[in-house]
Motif scaffolding. Structure first.
Motif, PDB file in Angstrom:
ATOM      1  N   SER A  10      27.971  51.137  44.336  1.00 13.56           N
ATOM      2  CA  SER A  10      28.076  52.426  44.953  1.00 13.56           C
ATOM      3  C   SER A  10      27.059  52.526  46.299  1.00 13.56           C
ATOM      4  O   SER A  10      26.588  51.496  46.262  1.00 13.56           O
ATOM      5  CB  SER A  10      26.874  53.615  43.992  1.00 13.56           C
ATOM      6  OG  SER A  10      25.338  53.621  43.806  1.00 13.56           O
ATOM      7  N   THR A  11      26.724  52.830  46.924  1.00 16.24           N
ATOM      8  CA  THR A  11      26.430  53.138  48.379  1.00 16.24           C
ATOM      9  C   THR A  11      24.612  52.924  48.080  1.00 16.24           C
ATOM     10  O   THR A  11      23.975  52.122  48.431  1.00 16.24           O
ATOM     11  CB  THR A  11      25.783  54.118  49.169  1.00 16.24           C
ATOM     12  OG1 THR A  11      25.866  55.155  48.805  1.00 16.24           O
ATOM     13  CG2 THR A  11      27.906  54.714  50.404  1.00 16.24           C
ATOM     14  N   GLY A  12      24.248  53.392  46.556  1.00 16.22           N
ATOM     15  CA  GLY A  12      22.721  52.888  46.840  1.00 16.22           C
ATOM     16  C   GLY A  12      22.929  51.615  45.538  1.00 16.22           C
ATOM     17  O   GLY A  12      22.004  50.669  45.433  1.00 16.22           O
ATOM     18  N   ARG A  13      23.939  51.002  44.886  1.00 20.85           N
ATOM     19  CA  ARG A  13      23.869  49.857  44.238  1.00 20.85           C
ATOM     20  C   ARG A  13      25.051  48.987  44.999  1.00 20.85           C
ATOM     21  O   ARG A  13      26.296  48.761  44.184  1.00 20.85           O
ATOM     22  CB  ARG A  13      24.090  49.815  43.007  1.00 20.85           C
ATOM     23  CG  ARG A  13      23.769  48.710  42.062  1.00 20.85           C
ATOM     24  CD  ARG A  13      24.018  49.417  40.507  1.00 20.85           C
ATOM     25  NE  ARG A  13      24.818  48.111  39.270  1.00 20.85           N
ATOM     26  CZ  ARG A  13      25.211  47.565  39.580  1.00 20.85           C
ATOM     27  NH1 ARG A  13      26.969  47.617  40.130  1.00 20.85           N
ATOM     28  NH2 ARG A  13      25.408  46.097  38.752  1.00 20.85           N
ATOM     29  N   PRO A  14      25.428  48.475  45.915  1.00 19.91           N
ATOM     30  CA  PRO A  14      26.286  47.849  46.634  1.00 19.91           C
ATOM     31  C   PRO A  14      26.202  46.312  45.331  1.00 19.91           C
ATOM     32  O   PRO A  14      25.510  46.012  45.123  1.00 19.91           O
ATOM     33  CB  PRO A  14      25.831  47.015  47.877  1.00 19.91           C
ATOM     34  CG  PRO A  14      23.809  47.227  48.429  1.00 19.91           C
ATOM     35  CD  PRO A  14      24.672  48.926  47.000  1.00 19.91           C
ATOM     36  N   VAL A  15      27.268  45.967  45.588  1.00 21.21           N
ATOM     37  CA  VAL A  15      27.619  44.928  44.694  1.00 21.21           C
ATOM     38  C   VAL A  15      28.375  43.768  45.134  1.00 21.21           C
ATOM     39  O   VAL A  15      30.107  44.360  45.935  1.00 21.21           O
ATOM     40  CB  VAL A  15      28.854  45.017  43.297  1.00 21.21           C
ATOM     41  CG1 VAL A  15      28.671  43.927  42.217  1.00 21.21           C
ATOM     42  CG2 VAL A  15      27.538  46.578  42.403  1.00 21.21           C
ATOM     43  N   LYS A  16      28.449  42.687  45.393  1.00 19.48           N
ATOM     44  CA  LYS A  16      29.060  41.850  46.397  1.00 19.48           C
ATOM     45  C   LYS A  16      30.051  41.095  45.178  1.00 19.48           C
ATOM     46  O   LYS A  16      29.393  40.496  44.221  1.00 19.48           O
ATOM     47  CB  LYS A  16      27.956  40.461  46.446  1.00 19.48           C
ATOM     48  CG  LYS A  16      28.515  39.495  47.569  1.00 19.48           C
ATOM     49  CD  LYS A  16      28.142  38.222  48.214  1.00 19.48           C
ATOM     50  CE  LYS A  16      27.083  37.743  47.443  1.00 19.48           C
ATOM     51  NZ  LYS A  16      26.393  36.309  47.612  1.00 19.48           N
ATOM     52  N   VAL A  17      31.198  40.575  45.468  1.00 18.20           N
ATOM     53  CA  VAL A  17      32.392  39.986  44.998  1.00 18.20           C
ATOM     54  C   VAL A  17      32.824  39.646  45.400  1.00 18.20           C
ATOM     55  O   VAL A  17      33.079  39.266  46.296  1.00 18.20           O
ATOM     56  CB  VAL A  17      33.650  40.487  44.209  1.00 18.20           C
ATOM     57  CG1 VAL A  17      34.458  40.364  43.529  1.00 18.20           C
ATOM     58  CG2 VAL A  17      33.149  42.541  43.563  1.00 18.20           C
ATOM     59  N   THR A  18      32.240  37.550  44.524  1.00 16.58           N
ATOM     60  CA  THR A  18      33.223  36.198  45.528  1.00 16.58           C
ATOM     61  C   THR A  18      34.793  35.810  44.696  1.00 16.58           C
ATOM     62  O   THR A  18      34.286  35.976  43.521  1.00 16.58           O
ATOM     63  CB  THR A  18      32.354  35.404  46.003  1.00 16.58           C
ATOM     64  OG1 THR A  18      30.961  36.293  46.394  1.00 16.58           O
ATOM     65  CG2 THR A  18      32.864  34.347  46.371  1.00 16.58           C
ATOM     66  N   VAL A  19      35.909  35.494  45.256  1.00 16.02           N
ATOM     67  CA  VAL A  19      36.494  34.885  44.598  1.00 16.02           C
ATOM     68  C   VAL A  19      36.203  33.047  45.748  1.00 16.02           C
ATOM     69  O   VAL A  19      36.215  33.110  46.373  1.00 16.02           O
ATOM     70  CB  VAL A  19      37.774  35.690  44.844  1.00 16.02           C
ATOM     71  CG1 VAL A  19      37.469  36.906  43.776  1.00 16.02           C
ATOM     72  CG2 VAL A  19      38.057  36.052  45.759  1.00 16.02           C
ATOM     73  N   THR A  53      33.787  39.957  49.144  1.00 18.63           N
ATOM     74  CA  THR A  53      33.180  41.293  49.830  1.00 18.63           C
ATOM     75  C   THR A  53      31.850  42.331  49.075  1.00 18.63           C
ATOM     76  O   THR A  53      32.190  41.143  48.182  1.00 18.63           O
ATOM     77  CB  THR A  53      34.519  42.411  49.793  1.00 18.63           C
ATOM     78  OG1 THR A  53      34.873  43.850  50.824  1.00 18.63           O
ATOM     79  CG2 THR A  53      35.267  42.633  48.504  1.00 18.63           C
ATOM     80  N   THR A  54      31.357  43.110  49.631  1.00 18.34           N
ATOM     81  CA  THR A  54      30.864  43.689  48.910  1.00 18.34           C
ATOM     82  C   THR A  54      31.690  45.526  48.966  1.00 18.34           C
ATOM     83  O   THR A  54      31.952  45.906  49.682  1.00 18.34           O
ATOM     84  CB  THR A  54      29.113  44.116  49.845  1.00 18.34           C
ATOM     85  OG1 THR A  54      29.197  43.057  50.297  1.00 18.34           O
ATOM     86  CG2 THR A  54      28.270  44.975  48.983  1.00 18.34           C
ATOM     87  N   ILE A  55      31.279  46.007  47.452  1.00 17.01           N
ATOM     88  CA  ILE A  55      32.135  46.807  47.623  1.00 17.01           C
ATOM     89  C   ILE A  55      30.983  48.106  47.059  1.00 17.01           C
ATOM     90  O   ILE A  55      29.746  47.851  46.090  1.00 17.01           O
ATOM     91  CB  ILE A  55      33.021  46.782  45.650  1.00 17.01           C
ATOM     92  CG1 ILE A  55      33.901  45.484  46.100  1.00 17.01           C
ATOM     93  CG2 ILE A  55      33.693  47.837  45.778  1.00 17.01           C
ATOM     94  CD1 ILE A  55      34.865  45.883  47.291  1.00 17.01           C
ATOM     95  N   ALA A  56      30.912  49.618  47.295  1.00 12.96           N
ATOM     96  CA  ALA A  56      29.554  50.741  47.865  1.00 12.96           C
ATOM     97  C   ALA A  56      30.439  51.573  46.839  1.00 12.96           C
ATOM     98  O   ALA A  56      29.964  52.789  47.495  1.00 12.96           O
ATOM     99  CB  ALA A  56      29.550  50.496  48.853  1.00 12.96           C
ATOM    100  N   ASP A  57      31.564  51.033  45.724  1.00 17.63           N
ATOM    101  CA  ASP A  57      32.459  52.951  45.249  1.00 17.63           C
ATOM    102  C   ASP A  57      33.300  52.386  44.574  1.00 17.63           C
ATOM    103  O   ASP A  57      33.390  50.930  44.489  1.00 17.63           O
ATOM    104  CB  ASP A  57      32.994  53.385  46.925  1.00 17.63           C
ATOM    105  CG  ASP A  57      34.456  52.577  47.148  1.00 17.63           C
ATOM    106  OD1 ASP A  57      35.057  52.487  46.153  1.00 17.63           O
ATOM    107  OD2 ASP A  57      34.494  52.107  48.706  1.00 17.63           O
ATOM    108  N   GLU A  58      33.432  53.211  43.517  1.00 17.47           N
ATOM    109  CA  GLU A  58      34.393  52.754  41.980  1.00 17.47           C
ATOM    110  C   GLU A  58      35.642  52.838  42.030  1.00 17.47           C
ATOM    111  O   GLU A  58      36.669  53.316  41.851  1.00 17.47           O
ATOM    112  CB  GLU A  58      33.793  53.175  41.126  1.00 17.47           C
ATOM    113  CG  GLU A  58      32.372  53.453  41.023  1.00 17.47           C
ATOM    114  CD  GLU A  58      31.962  53.744  39.654  1.00 17.47           C
ATOM    115  OE1 GLU A  58      32.181  53.196  38.646  1.00 17.47           O
ATOM    116  OE2 GLU A  58      31.149  54.587  39.579  1.00 17.47           O
ATOM    117  N   ALA A  59      35.814  52.980  44.132  1.00 19.76           N
ATOM    118  CA  ALA A  59      37.426  52.862  43.672  1.00 19.76           C
ATOM    119  C   ALA A  59      38.155  51.771  44.275  1.00 19.76           C
ATOM    120  O   ALA A  59      37.876  50.144  43.783  1.00 19.76           O
ATOM    121  CB  ALA A  59      37.790  53.637  45.806  1.00 19.76           C
ATOM    122  N   GLU A  60      39.770  51.694  43.746  1.00 19.45           N
ATOM    123  CA  GLU A  60      40.556  50.073  43.757  1.00 19.45           C
ATOM    124  C   GLU A  60      40.624  49.522  45.384  1.00 19.45           C
ATOM    125  O   GLU A  60      40.328  50.480  46.586  1.00 19.45           O
ATOM    126  CB  GLU A  60      41.622  50.410  42.852  1.00 19.45           C
ATOM    127  CG  GLU A  60      41.534  50.937  41.640  1.00 19.45           C
ATOM    128  CD  GLU A  60      43.564  50.459  41.467  1.00 19.45           C
ATOM    129  OE1 GLU A  60      44.389  49.870  42.599  1.00 19.45           O
ATOM    130  OE2 GLU A  60      43.732  49.932  40.174  1.00 19.45           O
TER     131      GLU A  60
END
Length: 719
Positions: free
Chosen positions: A642-651, A663-670
């Motif tokens: 979420s915007t309050g809990r952004p999550v970084k994903v690395t491949v 990339t840093t994801i801030a929502d639960e969309a695909e």
């Protein structure tokens, strides 16, 4: 059983080994807590003792240290030797110490609390090089013994140091001495924590929701009224209360270990009698603060679950009153990971015991006989049923011998190894113990934290070895063996966790009156499991690839000789690679997903596949990518982003260190993440890292404790 498995594995490696190489494959496993007990246990096993006899000797040794340390505390506070021996016995007779024996090293940590605090009191009296070394050694020993009691030791020592500092405000020399002691404590605790983090590779428990802290907080009724069947004095007086786990929050440890009414009364009287002693106020404050923390976020007084509630956790609406400590359980370092707040009562009761010791030490000689009688009565009030404990000891020794003869020896005769897996996997005490005893390697391991750490490195084929009663289980086991993950798969007919507590079924011990809960457990659990897994065993027997051998307590599946050769496995791998057609839908194309998802993935689900914080992907290269660059495209969503809990994903490519995508994801969309791949390879090896991955339980979303990273939907490889 859990500690013995690690100790046996240490002993298999040598006298100085502190990692288990037999269990929790593929990486060597460090014991999550209890190294201070497991290491001497390994030495005793190496000396020729059987694990269970060695365990008894190790526990006796540490209890002797706890007893001597408690005597030393009593002597330092002014008591004679005889009364000190009785007071030390009183401490070890409290249920907070002896009733935690079934929790392995936690019980020893509780028993050692007076010894830890004696080291602090000793250093405050006179700091020397020897006392500084003893402080560091004690801190290291405490952190590797048990995490709960280490945090209590830190809190108790800090309070004593700060209290002493406050009491010497008029003397600069005394103030400098106390500041020096405080500094040495700080260094000792930092060194201990750093050593522990280095040993467990920085691992830590996931935070849990407040509902768990509420459930495992101390109920005031438990502290004041004894549980029926535990204390012979109170049972004879008919003043004990029957308690049923089905109607109470938490588990039995919350009410079996916390009764302390006589101690609390004696401590209150002692605090008054010793009120002029400079240390009384600080030990009284320690008792009050620790008992406050033991309540958890909510005050409970004989709280019961509603009739329709099965969950052991306690929602906020079920509590009658907040204690105001919720913010501490959410955010305080160390505290937020202590899932059972009631255990803080251990420090509180230790402080109460010290108040009694202080009062006895201040009393005039003419009152010593009365003190002796009072302490003897207190000991009497906390003693368990002697006959029952003797019978239980004999039963558990017989159980241990049966596990060795019926379980370990049977697996030895089945010729399992050099690498084996037990299905289903879980908190597998018996699998780990057997593997260590047989000196073979298994993926399985016991202990929640150790399971979590091992599972993050498991191949996906191992993660998929779940319930053997499922219709697809035979195919999963067959694929596991053909993939050369291990040589044998054992399907046990006993529970690998609970059979270690009561062998082979809890019903076996009802005749001895041993306190093991059997509600909802079959009296013939072995035969029930055999029938439950019968269809899978039959399907494995029908497989052209697999041999199955059954014994009374388990079945063993292994490849037929014609398919166990390296050439046969290579042919199988090539055939498997041919099954991968891009894009791979990880939920719809199960066969391809089992090849692509290498490690760090939770078991299969109908719509997606959840990763752990670290995961691995193996992508067979399509023909179009053999001579020109391609890219891998991952389609996924992120848990609780979420915007309050952004999550970084690395491949990142494990074949080419320069190929990375983040990339840093801030929502639960695909979302899609594209990684450029090197060319001229037959297989691409890719790592996925989600360092902010967490569990639904940690966020208070649900009771699900799985750490979830990305929800992978599909993987594609294209030019």
């Amino acid at each position: 059983m859990w500690t013995a498995a690690f100790a046996q594995s240490f002993a298999n490696q040598g006298l100085l080994s502190i990692y288990a190489h037999n269990i929790g494959a593929p990486l060597p496993a460090g014991i999550a807590f209890g190294l201070s007990g497991a290491l001497p246990l390994a030495w005793l096993i190496k000396a020729g003792l059987t694990p269970f006899i060695a365990y008894t000797a190790m526990v006796a040794g540490w209890l002797a240290v706890a007893y001597i340390g408690a005597i030393a505390m009593c002597r330092r506070l002014g008591n004679g030797f005889a009364l000190s021996c009785m007071l030390a016995a009183l401490w070890l007779c409290l249920p907070m110490a002896w009733m935690h024996a079934s929790y392995s090293m936690l019980g020893l940590g509780m028993a050692l609390l007076p010894t830890y605090l004696w080291v602090t009191v000793r250093s405050l009296d006179a700091l020397s090089r020897g006392s500084a070394v003893l402080l560091v050694a004690t801190a290291v020993c405490a952190v590797f013994m048990d995490g709960y009691t280490f945090v209590m030791y830190v809190a108790g020592a800090a309070l004593l140091c700060l209290g002493t500092l406050r009491s010497v405000r008029g003397s600069d020399e005394a103030r400098r001495r106390v500041l020096g002691v405080l500094a040495v404590h700080g260094v000792a605790f930092v060194v201990a924590i750093l050593l522990y983090k280095a040993y467990v590779h920085g691992g830590g428990y996931e935070a849990v929701p407040l509902s768990m802290f509420r459930a495992w907080g101390l109920d005031v009724h438990f502290a004041l009224v004894p549980t029926a069947g535990e204390f012979w004095f109170w049972d004879m007086a008919h003043l004990a209360s029957y308690r049923d786990k089905d109607v109470l929050y938490g588990d039995a440890s919350v009410w079996l270990t916390t009764f302390a009414a006589p101690l609390l009364v004696a401590a209150a009287w002692s605090a008054w009698r010793a009120r002029t002693h400079k240390a009384t106020r600080w030990f009284a404050l320690m008792a009050v603060l620790a008992l406050y923390l033991s309540l958890g976020p909510s005050l409970k007084i004989d709280a019961h679950k509603p009739a329709d509630v099965v969950d052991t956790s306690m929602p906020a609406k079920a509590s009658s009153m907040s204690t105001g400590s919720a913010v501490l359980w959410r955010h305080a370092p160390g505290l937020r990971l202590m899932r059972a707040p009631y255990r803080w009562a251990g420090l509180g009761y230790c402080a109460c015991w010290i108040l009694i010791v202080l009062a006895c030490g201040k009393r005039e000689e003419r009152f010593r006989k009365a003190d002796t009688i009072i302490v003897a009565l207190l000991i009497l009030m906390f003693l368990p049923h002697p006959g029952q404990k003797f019978i239980e000891g004999r039963v558990f020794l017989g159980m241990a011998r049966s596990i060795d003869s019926e379980w370990v020896d049977s697996l030895r005769s089945a010729g399992i190894g050099p690498k084996v897996a037990f299905a289903p996997h879980g908190n597998d005490f018996l699998a780990a113990y057997a593997a260590a005893r047989l000196n073979v390697v298994t993926f399985n391991i016991g202990g929640d934290k150790n399971v979590e750490q091992a599972m993050s490195e498991w191949p996906a084929a191992m993660v998929n070895l779940t319930d053997p009663s499922q219709p697809a289980a035979a195919g999963t086991i067959e694929a596991f063996l053909l993939g050369d993950t291990a040589e044998h798969v054992v399907i046990p007919y006993v529970d690998l966790l609970w059979a270690a507590h009561a062998w082979p079924c809890p019903w076996e011990y009802l005749q001895y009156g041993v306190g093991i809960n059997t509600k909802g457990v079959s009296s013939d659990c072995v035969n029930d499991a055999r029938q439950r897994y019968a269809a899978t065993i039959q399907n494995l027997r029908a497989s052209p690839y697999v041999n199955v051998v059954e014994q009374p307590l388990f079945a063993v599946a292994t490849l037929k000789p014609a398919y166990a050769t390296e050439s046969a496995r290579e042919a199988q791998r090539l055939a498997g690679a041919a099954l991968v057609k891009y894009p791979v839908n990880v939920a719809g194309d199960v066969a391809a997903a089992r090849i692509v998802l290498a490690s760090g993935w939770h078991p299969e689900e109908p719509q997606n596949r959840w990763s752990l914080p670290r995961a691995r992907v193996t992508l067979p290269a399509p023909a179009t990518c053999k001579d020109k660059p391609c890219k891998a495209v991952f389609t996924f969503s992120v848990f609780a982003a979420s915007t309050g809990r952004p999550v970084k994903v690395t491949v990142r490519s494990l074949d080419d260190a320069t190929s990375t995508a983040t990339t840093t994801i801030a929502d639960e969309a695909e979302h899609e993440l594209i990684l450029n791949l090197p060319h001229n390879l037959d297989v691409f090896h890719i790592a996925m890292d989600i360092p902010e991955a967490t569990s639904p339980a940690a966020l208070g979303v649900s009771a699900d404790g799985r750490v979830l990273g990305v929800s992978l939907r599909s993987v594609d490889v294209r030019p």
